[in-house]
Scaffold this motif. Structure first.
Motif, PDB file in Angstrom:
ATOM      1  N   MET A  78       1.099  -1.486  -0.320  1.00 53.89           N
ATOM      2  CA  MET A  78       0.036  -0.040   0.534  1.00 53.89           C
ATOM      3  C   MET A  78       0.648   1.200   0.130  1.00 53.89           C
ATOM      4  O   MET A  78       0.798   2.066   0.036  1.00 53.89           O
ATOM      5  N   HIS A  79       1.844   1.439   0.533  1.00 54.95           N
ATOM      6  CA  HIS A  79       3.188   2.302   0.312  1.00 54.95           C
ATOM      7  C   HIS A  79       4.409   2.043  -0.210  1.00 54.95           C
ATOM      8  O   HIS A  79       4.440   3.454  -1.253  1.00 54.95           O
ATOM      9  N   LEU A  80       3.605   1.082  -1.583  1.00 48.95           N
ATOM     10  CA  LEU A  80       4.851   1.621  -3.217  1.00 48.95           C
ATOM     11  C   LEU A  80       4.140  -0.045  -3.612  1.00 48.95           C
ATOM     12  O   LEU A  80       4.993  -0.875  -3.593  1.00 48.95           O
ATOM     13  N   GLU A  81       3.652  -0.067  -4.998  1.00 48.97           N
ATOM     14  CA  GLU A  81       2.296  -0.686  -5.113  1.00 48.97           C
ATOM     15  C   GLU A  81       3.355  -1.556  -6.026  1.00 48.97           C
ATOM     16  O   GLU A  81       4.276  -0.966  -6.850  1.00 48.97           O
ATOM     17  N   LEU A  82       2.925  -2.780  -6.006  1.00 45.57           N
ATOM     18  CA  LEU A  82       3.839  -3.606  -7.391  1.00 45.57           C
ATOM     19  C   LEU A  82       3.643  -3.850  -7.888  1.00 45.57           C
ATOM     20  O   LEU A  82       4.855  -4.295  -8.671  1.00 45.57           O
ATOM     21  N   ASP A  83       2.995  -3.019  -8.800  1.00 44.96           N
ATOM     22  CA  ASP A  83       2.843  -2.848 -10.231  1.00 44.96           C
ATOM     23  C   ASP A  83       3.343  -1.387 -10.633  1.00 44.96           C
ATOM     24  O   ASP A  83       2.509  -0.990 -11.492  1.00 44.96           O
ATOM     25  N   SER A  84       3.811  -0.553  -9.763  1.00 42.94           N
ATOM     26  CA  SER A  84       4.359   0.919  -9.504  1.00 42.94           C
ATOM     27  C   SER A  84       5.319   0.954 -11.325  1.00 42.94           C
ATOM     28  O   SER A  84       5.556  -0.045 -11.543  1.00 42.94           O
ATOM     29  N   THR A  85       5.001   1.276 -11.546  1.00 42.56           N
ATOM     30  CA  THR A  85       5.857   2.327 -13.003  1.00 42.56           C
ATOM     31  C   THR A  85       7.545   2.797 -12.300  1.00 42.56           C
ATOM     32  O   THR A  85       7.530   2.835 -11.136  1.00 42.56           O
ATOM     33  N   PRO A  86       8.437   2.397 -13.472  1.00 40.91           N
ATOM     34  CA  PRO A  86      10.048   2.393 -12.953  1.00 40.91           C
ATOM     35  C   PRO A  86       9.703   3.966 -12.078  1.00 40.91           C
ATOM     36  O   PRO A  86      10.152   4.998 -11.239  1.00 40.91           O
ATOM     37  N   ALA A  87       9.227   4.868 -13.342  1.00 42.11           N
ATOM     38  CA  ALA A  87       8.810   6.400 -12.494  1.00 42.11           C
ATOM     39  C   ALA A  87       8.637   6.079 -11.086  1.00 42.11           C
ATOM     40  O   ALA A  87       8.740   6.850 -10.364  1.00 42.11           O
ATOM     41  N   GLN A  88       7.499   6.093 -11.158  1.00 49.47           N
ATOM     42  CA  GLN A  88       6.862   5.327  -9.567  1.00 49.47           C
ATOM     43  C   GLN A  88       7.677   4.917  -8.092  1.00 49.47           C
ATOM     44  O   GLN A  88       7.461   5.837  -7.370  1.00 49.47           O
ATOM     45  N   ILE A  89       8.561   4.868  -8.728  1.00 46.82           N
ATOM     46  CA  ILE A  89       9.089   4.228  -8.240  1.00 46.82           C
ATOM     47  C   ILE A  89      11.010   5.167  -7.402  1.00 46.82           C
ATOM     48  O   ILE A  89      10.843   5.263  -6.117  1.00 46.82           O
ATOM     49  N   ARG A  90      11.162   5.250  -9.037  1.00 51.74           N
ATOM     50  CA  ARG A  90      11.937   6.242  -8.179  1.00 51.74           C
ATOM     51  C   ARG A  90      11.276   7.292  -6.986  1.00 51.74           C
ATOM     52  O   ARG A  90      11.804   8.034  -6.686  1.00 51.74           O
ATOM     53  N   GLU A  91      10.256   8.228  -7.848  1.00 53.00           N
ATOM     54  CA  GLU A  91       9.642   9.052  -7.296  1.00 53.00           C
ATOM     55  C   GLU A  91       9.898   8.679  -5.594  1.00 53.00           C
ATOM     56  O   GLU A  91       9.766   8.968  -4.281  1.00 53.00           O
ATOM     57  N   THR A  92       9.601   7.739  -5.033  1.00 54.82           N
ATOM     58  CA  THR A  92       8.815   7.098  -3.720  1.00 54.82           C
ATOM     59  C   THR A  92      10.275   6.995  -3.272  1.00 54.82           C
ATOM     60  O   THR A  92      10.288   7.469  -1.902  1.00 54.82           O
ATOM     61  N   VAL A  93      11.247   6.388  -3.624  1.00 53.73           N
ATOM     62  CA  VAL A  93      12.818   6.321  -3.041  1.00 53.73           C
ATOM     63  C   VAL A  93      13.031   7.730  -2.504  1.00 53.73           C
ATOM     64  O   VAL A  93      13.926   7.140  -1.966  1.00 53.73           O
ATOM     65  N   GLN A  94      13.055   8.241  -3.821  1.00 53.94           N
ATOM     66  CA  GLN A  94      13.573   9.568  -3.791  1.00 53.94           C
ATOM     67  C   GLN A  94      12.311  10.701  -2.023  1.00 53.94           C
ATOM     68  O   GLN A  94      13.890  10.904  -0.970  1.00 53.94           O
ATOM     69  N   LYS A  95      11.419   9.853  -2.183  1.00 52.47           N
ATOM     70  CA  LYS A  95      10.809  10.558  -0.973  1.00 52.47           C
ATOM     71  C   LYS A  95      11.123   9.733   0.714  1.00 52.47           C
ATOM     72  O   LYS A  95      11.341  10.724   1.601  1.00 52.47           O
ATOM     73  N   VAL A  96      11.342   8.302   0.392  1.00 52.95           N
ATOM     74  CA  VAL A  96      12.663   7.754   1.458  1.00 52.95           C
ATOM     75  C   VAL A  96      13.606   8.602   1.796  1.00 52.95           C
ATOM     76  O   VAL A  96      13.367   8.773   3.493  1.00 52.95           O
ATOM     77  N   LYS A  97      14.580   8.999   1.041  1.00 57.27           N
ATOM     78  CA  LYS A  97      15.738   9.205   0.958  1.00 57.27           C
ATOM     79  C   LYS A  97      15.451  10.963   1.718  1.00 57.27           C
ATOM     80  O   LYS A  97      16.173  10.998   2.916  1.00 57.27           O
ATOM     81  N   ASP A  98      14.868  11.645   1.050  1.00 56.75           N
ATOM     82  CA  ASP A  98      13.545  13.092   1.836  1.00 56.75           C
ATOM     83  C   ASP A  98      13.863  12.594   3.122  1.00 56.75           C
ATOM     84  O   ASP A  98      14.064  13.644   3.813  1.00 56.75           O
ATOM     85  N   ALA A  99      12.842  11.963   3.757  1.00 53.47           N
ATOM     86  CA  ALA A  99      12.522  11.754   4.871  1.00 53.47           C
ATOM     87  C   ALA A  99      13.469  11.046   5.466  1.00 53.47           C
ATOM     88  O   ALA A  99      14.104  11.160   6.825  1.00 53.47           O
ATOM     89  N   GLY A 100      15.037  11.100   5.344  1.00 51.69           N
ATOM     90  CA  GLY A 100      15.873  10.590   6.615  1.00 51.69           C
ATOM     91  C   GLY A 100      15.932   9.277   6.252  1.00 51.69           C
ATOM     92  O   GLY A 100      16.239   8.080   7.189  1.00 51.69           O
ATOM     93  N   LEU A 101      15.081   8.697   5.605  1.00 51.78           N
ATOM     94  CA  LEU A 101      15.221   6.930   6.240  1.00 51.78           C
ATOM     95  C   LEU A 101      15.848   5.913   4.794  1.00 51.78           C
ATOM     96  O   LEU A 101      15.806   6.592   4.430  1.00 51.78           O
ATOM     97  N   VAL A 102      15.421   5.107   5.654  1.00 52.29           N
ATOM     98  CA  VAL A 102      16.507   3.714   4.596  1.00 52.29           C
ATOM     99  C   VAL A 102      15.412   2.692   3.659  1.00 52.29           C
ATOM    100  O   VAL A 102      14.779   1.906   4.798  1.00 52.29           O
TER     101      VAL A 102
END
Length: 284
Positions: A78-102
């Motif tokens: 629910m926080h990163l859908e399994l069928d996410s596009t590469p662009a959606q995954i990159r965007e979400t991963v960046q949000k995680v990094k911006d939040a200071g998380l791994v």
């Protein structure tokens, strides 16, 4: 007051985190994040299984994870859908990094056919995950073994307790994967392990060579009827389990999966994190 509850409160006071755990204010949550600063022998890190915050959007989940002083996170779909596009995954991963998380892993991911196995590994690779916490059907394990070698991504098989027909206990999973690549191992969900009548500390020690991930929780009783409670309020000997992880030199992530109070989990999650950090400070 029951003896177990009195002992629990005495323990919290002894390690100096009782107020932080049991209050719901912003200041108390900050204390939880700083509790347990005493040097610990533990080689593992604390994280969050995002299923804990399944009722909350991504941005809220990241903020709440930081609020309780956790750095590592394993995403449920629910926080990163399994069928996410590469662009959606990159965007979400960046949000995680911006939040200071791994973002260290994804799961629990069910793999019921070959496509789901292939998709899970592509998803994990695109997100830079180190581990898939998964439930592959046993007949798919040869393919999982192949993908692990191809992608160098670990798979921790998650046990789901006495009502699960596939992997009810860590032992049931271990027997199926013991001859496979060592990057295929166990995600020991200690709540479900306890519900199966098995001491999580004994299980962790017995299968230490394949312990890749831990879902940290507590349950009300050591039967199939057991349900999730705040850590320290249930029947699992949490300090003993943590001592076992230290003894076996477990160096993965211990992720809190607090399943109670889905719509309002922060007080219980903060209490649980505080208890574990306090226990580690006492052990250390």
């Amino acid at each position: 007051m029951k003896k177990t509850e009195q002992s629990r409160r005495n323990f919290l006071q002894a390690v100096g985190v009782g107020a932080a755990c049991l209050a719901g204010t912003n200041s108390s949550l900050a204390q939880v994040g700083s509790a347990g600063k005493k040097k610990s022998q533990a080689k593992f890190e604390l994280g969050l299984a995002s299923y804990t915050l399944r009722e909350f959007k991504l941005e809220e989940t990241l903020a709440m994870t930081r609020r309780v002083g956790l750095k590592y996170i394993c995403f449920k779909s629910m926080h990163l859908e399994l069928d996410s596009t590469p662009a959606q995954i990159r965007e979400t991963v960046q949000k995680v990094k911006d939040a200071g998380l791994v973002l260290y892993g994804g799961g629990v991911i069910y793999m019921r056919n070959e496509k789901q196995v292939n998709d899970a590994f592509d998803y994990a690779k695109a997100a830079g995950m180190k581990i898939i916490v998964g439930v592959p059907q046993p007949e798919l394990l040869p393919l999982v073994n192949k993908k692990v070698r191809q992608y160098d991504i670990k798979v921790g098989i998650h046990n789901h307790g006495p009502t699960d027909k596939v992997y009810p206990t860590p032992a049931s999973a271990y027997e199926k994967i013991k001859d496979l690549d060592k990057r295929i191992g166990l995600c020991n969900d200690i709540g479900h392990t306890m519900r199966a009548g098995i001491d999580p500390a004994v299980s962790a020690r017995k299968y230490a060579d394949r312990l890749l991930d831990v879902h940290m929780k507590d349950v009300s009783e050591a039967t199939a009827k057991g349900h999730g409670v705040e850590i320290g309020r249930g029947v699992i000997d949490i300090p003993r389990f943590l001592k076992t992880l230290i003894k076996i030199e477990y160096d993965g992530i211990v992720s809190f999966e607090y399943e109670k109070d889905a719509k309002d989990p922060m007080a219980g999650l903060a209490e649980s994190v505080g208890y574990v950090k306090g226990a580690l400070a006492a052990i250390g």
